[in-house]
Motif scaffolding. Sequence first.
Motif, PDB file in Angstrom:
ATOM      1  N   LEU A  78      11.102  -1.190  -5.194  1.00  0.00           N
ATOM      2  CA  LEU A  78      11.646  -0.714  -3.920  1.00  0.00           C
ATOM      3  C   LEU A  78      11.228  -1.585  -2.740  1.00  0.00           C
ATOM      4  N   ASN A  79      12.033  -1.518  -1.692  1.00  0.00           N
ATOM      5  CA  ASN A  79      11.696  -2.184  -0.439  1.00  0.00           C
ATOM      6  C   ASN A  79      10.549  -1.462   0.259  1.00  0.00           C
ATOM      7  N   THR A  80       9.715  -2.215   0.944  1.00  0.00           N
ATOM      8  CA  THR A  80       8.594  -1.623   1.677  1.00  0.00           C
ATOM      9  C   THR A  80       8.626  -2.159   3.108  1.00  0.00           C
ATOM     10  N   GLY A  81       7.649  -1.767   3.898  1.00  0.00           N
ATOM     11  CA  GLY A  81       7.500  -2.354   5.233  1.00  0.00           C
ATOM     12  C   GLY A  81       7.017  -3.782   5.182  1.00  0.00           C
ATOM     13  N   GLY A  82       6.541  -4.225   4.020  1.00  0.00           N
ATOM     14  CA  GLY A  82       6.025  -5.595   3.873  1.00  0.00           C
ATOM     15  C   GLY A  82       4.694  -5.569   3.135  1.00  0.00           C
ATOM     16  N   MET A  83       4.599  -6.334   2.050  1.00  0.00           N
ATOM     17  CA  MET A  83       3.423  -6.301   1.167  1.00  0.00           C
ATOM     18  C   MET A  83       2.517  -7.514   1.333  1.00  0.00           C
ATOM     19  N   GLY A  84       2.910  -8.429   2.199  1.00  0.00           N
ATOM     20  CA  GLY A  84       2.077  -9.613   2.399  1.00  0.00           C
ATOM     21  C   GLY A  84       2.832 -10.633   3.210  1.00  0.00           C
ATOM     22  N   VAL A 132      -2.662 -10.241   2.339  1.00  0.00           N
ATOM     23  CA  VAL A 132      -2.347  -9.351   1.214  1.00  0.00           C
ATOM     24  C   VAL A 132      -2.477  -7.914   1.719  1.00  0.00           C
ATOM     25  N   MET A 133      -1.416  -7.134   1.551  1.00  0.00           N
ATOM     26  CA  MET A 133      -1.419  -5.753   2.055  1.00  0.00           C
ATOM     27  C   MET A 133      -1.850  -4.796   0.942  1.00  0.00           C
ATOM     28  N   LEU A 134      -2.885  -4.032   1.209  1.00  0.00           N
ATOM     29  CA  LEU A 134      -3.316  -2.988   0.270  1.00  0.00           C
ATOM     30  C   LEU A 134      -2.610  -1.695   0.672  1.00  0.00           C
TER      31      LEU A 134
END
Length: 456
Positions: free
Chosen positions: A257-263, A365-367
Amino acid sequence: MEKIVMYPADIEKDAVNWKDAQGQHITAVRRNILVLGSGGREHALAWKLAQSDGAVVYIAPGNAGTAQVGINVNIKLSDFKAIKDFCIKQEIHLVVVGPEQPLVDGIVDFFKEDADLRGVNIIGPDRRGAQLEGSKAYAKDFMEKYGVPTAKCFKVNKDNLDEGYKFLESVNAPYVLKADGLAAGKGVLILNDLQEAKEELGKMLDGKFGAASATVVIEEFLKGIEVSVFVLTDGEHYVLLPEAKDYKRIGDGDTGLNTGGMGAVSPVPFCTPDFLDKVEQRIVKPTLKGLKAEGIDYKGFIFLGLMNDNGNPYVIEYNVRMGDPETEAVMTRIEGDFADLLDACADGRLDEVHYAKSNKTAVTVMLVSGGYPEAYKKGMVMSGLDSLKDVVAFHAGTTFDADNNVVTSGGRVIAVTAHCESIEEARGVAYREAEKIRFEGVNYRHDIGLDLMKMQ
Ligand code: AMP
Ligand code: GLY
């Protein structure tokens, strides 16, 4: 005679010798800055601004991370009156608006129209300028009018639905449907099947995204690689801030899925000087010319969401703010006094300031919380934050619990940024440190920057 200087950021108040070598008395002044927002982007902005001479940074409402670099203030972004009262009481000199909603809602107009706020610099476009993000139909008309390269499109509402179907039939799959208005980043559908696209178009017009999809923009699908280019403009002059690549899907290899941004990664190897020159000539300059021609006084960030198709840039979207998580990478590469740069922007002096960026690479890197971007739990106690080395951990969704523990409070939780000599090194450091942060359900992508490393 007294010499007035900005309070140096890097020394303690008590250590200041209030006379210079010639015995002249020095008065050091503070500049009070207010950052509006509560995510990783705002932590990164506040972190950078806090390094400016004289800066005392307030963040409304902020999070557990912004409390490390400034003072959190419990004000809602929709409460312009409370923001005004705070600015006056605290003698705020510069306001930086993080997210798009207050801009679309006219916070800059509110500041400009109020005589009590005349001395306050505010970074962001007014309501009309914010339409570049607030209405995709407006943005497409604008690009068409001023010759900015973008995907061909057709605007549909309930009155011309049949023509919308015909447009869909005339283009190749995949089909891109966009809600005209703000839809919390969820208003874009990309579909492979014509029948499904027609059905979804109907649902959007019937209110799938509320009033935001009363008008839908159908777009031709652009091929290529995406990149986010950030411009700071005072309406007349501009600087190109570091560009970044954002990783939007939840899973490794751009799956799920799409997210707000993972990195994010900055710089981006395929953004060569030649490509960036095309961005300036074909996109930035016509955009600024268009804003001027429309009588829009734009002082703030323009985030160009671009597609690089064989070395040629096309605008996917304009945003009127910085990106998240791109800002968490970009801020580590901006050199010099960021508050000076933003003051110059507000004063229309961007051509006079020295602006430089580091040549090193930032990897973020987004946790995220387990389950995100679908349902997830909040309030998970976090550990490991105190043991981090060689990175900045920008808080995206954290708060304090009753015992003053840092706990999760959102889907995106922490953005770990390493700023190193190479992308390989930055990846290594960011992942080594990210692993130290623990909370129940923690998840992150393992391939941030891997594609760019291979591309070098
Ligand atoms: P947006 O909300 O406009 O950023 O769109 C979300 C994402 O959809 C973008 O980041 C792109 O990945 C994709 N997208 C939007 N418009 C197009 C287009 N015309 N062609 C290809 N991909 C697109
Ligand atoms: N990272 C994409 C955005 O901020 O919209």
